[in-house]
Design an enzyme around this catalytic site. Structure first.
Site, PDB file in Angstrom:
ATOM      1  N   LYS A  50       0.817  -0.979   0.007  1.00  0.00           N
ATOM      2  CA  LYS A  50       0.114   0.068  -0.050  1.00  0.00           C
ATOM      3  C   LYS A  50       0.951   1.310  -0.051  1.00  0.00           C
ATOM      4  O   LYS A  50       1.822   1.290   0.713  1.00  0.00           O
ATOM      5  CB  LYS A  50      -0.942  -0.125   1.024  1.00  0.00           C
ATOM      6  N   ASP A  95      -4.836  -7.110  11.491  1.00  0.00           N
ATOM      7  CA  ASP A  95      -4.269  -5.760  11.476  1.00  0.00           C
ATOM      8  C   ASP A  95      -4.413  -5.717  12.860  1.00  0.00           C
ATOM      9  O   ASP A  95      -5.070  -6.175  13.561  1.00  0.00           O
ATOM     10  CB  ASP A  95      -4.888  -4.869  10.724  1.00  0.00           C
TER      11      ASP A  95
HETATM   12  C1  R5P Z   1      -1.179   1.090  10.216  1.00  0.00           C
HETATM   13  O1  R5P Z   1       0.262   0.881  10.221  1.00  0.00           O
HETATM   14  C2  R5P Z   1      -2.191   0.366  11.007  1.00  0.00           C
HETATM   15  O2  R5P Z   1      -1.539  -0.993  11.278  1.00  0.00           O
HETATM   16  C3  R5P Z   1      -3.489   0.350  10.520  1.00  0.00           C
HETATM   17  O3  R5P Z   1      -3.618  -0.307   9.172  1.00  0.00           O
HETATM   18  C4  R5P Z   1      -4.072   1.760  10.316  1.00  0.00           C
HETATM   19  O4  R5P Z   1      -3.836   2.572  11.538  1.00  0.00           O
HETATM   20  C5  R5P Z   1      -5.686   1.668   9.956  1.00  0.00           C
HETATM   21  O5  R5P Z   1      -6.140   2.993   9.731  1.00  0.00           O
HETATM   22  P1  R5P Z   1      -7.538   3.209   8.896  1.00  0.00           P
HETATM   23  O6  R5P Z   1      -8.264   2.165   9.252  1.00  0.00           O
HETATM   24  O7  R5P Z   1      -7.714   4.569   8.978  1.00  0.00           O
HETATM   25  O8  R5P Z   1      -6.771   2.916   7.669  1.00  0.00           O
END
Ligand code: R5P
Length: 314
Positions: free
Chosen positions: A194, A220
């Site tokens: 990403k 995640d």
């Molecule tokens: C990023 O490094 C984290 O692991 C999450 O993927 C991120 O904080 C998710 O944020 P959002 O839901 O706003 O895309």
């Protein structure tokens, strides 16, 4: 369990603190953590804590600043009440994403928060799935950083028994977590590469790994706006995934995240209860919560009995 153990609940996640308390069969210590009329925080521990092994349960989730201040002031009250040991149990450690300088003249807020918690007078910290494991090093006191596998993996194994599954990290940073979980259940992994073009906006580039005709399970640490997961889910479907599910530790779910997720390619999302569920989460048909109370409770018991925590994950 040591008989001088005491559990003190902050206001951020009372339900989780109560669940930990019933797991341990140990009532919450009576305390009043409240506001003065000008909104200053005041904490009063209503039982004797002199010489006790105390655990303050408080996530520093939204409203992060209020909840952090409650934690600091409660720790101060315990210290001045002569508690023998104070452990800050922080199921969700807010500010963790600010763990490095992202540009000139920017803060490292996770380090500042660690300094504040230490200065308040804790002896140790118990937390879960820190955004970056290195944050443990921001403290010079012991930090136990629990992993979510004992809660998520049995659920994944039960729900997807006999299916062809691939565990997916929605970004490169989460690959270590996805790999570790996949190894335990002998599943394949994929990673989404990403790129974030602009702060707060995530863009999916490409999928590393074969996901065709598989059930993709994204794992995640945090779901905040939901952008990362929704975009990743769309990329996985475009690559031929049969279905996309998500297991995320901390459901920050700010703004319109719940609605965004409900209308995305994500069929079903499991989060834990490290952060108290909002009404939108409670009524959501897409999002389900699994409790970390047994895991936190067991870790608290082991700390109080001076037993190994890592043995919990073997
Ligand atoms: C990023 O490094 C984290 O692991 C999450 O993927 C991120 O904080 C998710 O944020 P959002 O839901 O706003 O895309």
């Amino acid at each position: 369990m040591s008989k001088d153990l005491q559990l003190i609940a902050g206001n951020s996640n009372r339900l989780l603190a109560e669940a930990v308390s019933s797991y341990l069969g140990q009532p919450l210590t009576k305390a009043s953590i409240r506001r003065f009329s000008d909104m200053e925080v005041f904490a009063e521990i209503l039982e004797n804590v002199r010489g006790k092994d105390t655990f303050v349960i408080q996530s520093t989730s939204y409203p992060a600043n209020d909840n952090l201040m409650e934690l600091l002031i409660t720790i101060d009250a315990l210290r001045r009440g002569s508690a023998r040991r104070i452990t800050a149990v922080i199921p969700y450690f807010g500010y963790a994403r600010q763990d490095r300088k992202t540009g000139g003249r920017t803060p490292i807020s996770a380090k500042l928060v660690a300094n504040l918690i230490t200065a308040a007078g804790v002896d140790r910290v118990l937390t879960m799935e820190l955004h970056a494991g290195q944050i443990q090093g921001f403290f010079d006191i012991p930090v136990d950083n629990l992993v979510i596998s004992p809660i998520f993996l049995p659920d994944i194994e039960k729900r997807f028994k006999g299916e062809k599954i691939v565990l997916v990290s929605p970004d490169v940073g989460g690959a270590v977590r996805a790999r570790a979980m996949a190894k335990r259940i002998d599943a394949d992994i994929a990673i989404i590469d990403k790129r974030r073009e602009q702060a707060g906006v995530s863009e999916v580039m490409h999928v590393i790994g074969d996901v065709r005709d598989s059930i993709c399970i994204m794992v995640d640490d945090i779901v905040d706006s939901g952008g990362t997961l929704c975009n990743a889910a769309a990329a996985l479907k475009a690559k031929g995934a049969k279905a996309v599910h998500a297991y995320v530790v901390h459901g920050v779910l700010s703004g319109g995240a719940v609605a965004r997720i409900s209308s995305s390619e994500i069929e079903h999302m499991v989060i834990s209860d490290t952060i108290s569920a909002t009404e939108a989460v409670r009524v959501s048909e897409t999002i389900e919560q699994l409790s970390v109370a047994p895991l936190l409770g067991e870790a608290i018991k082991r700390i109080s009995e001076e037993q190994s925590i890592s043995a919990l994950f073997n």
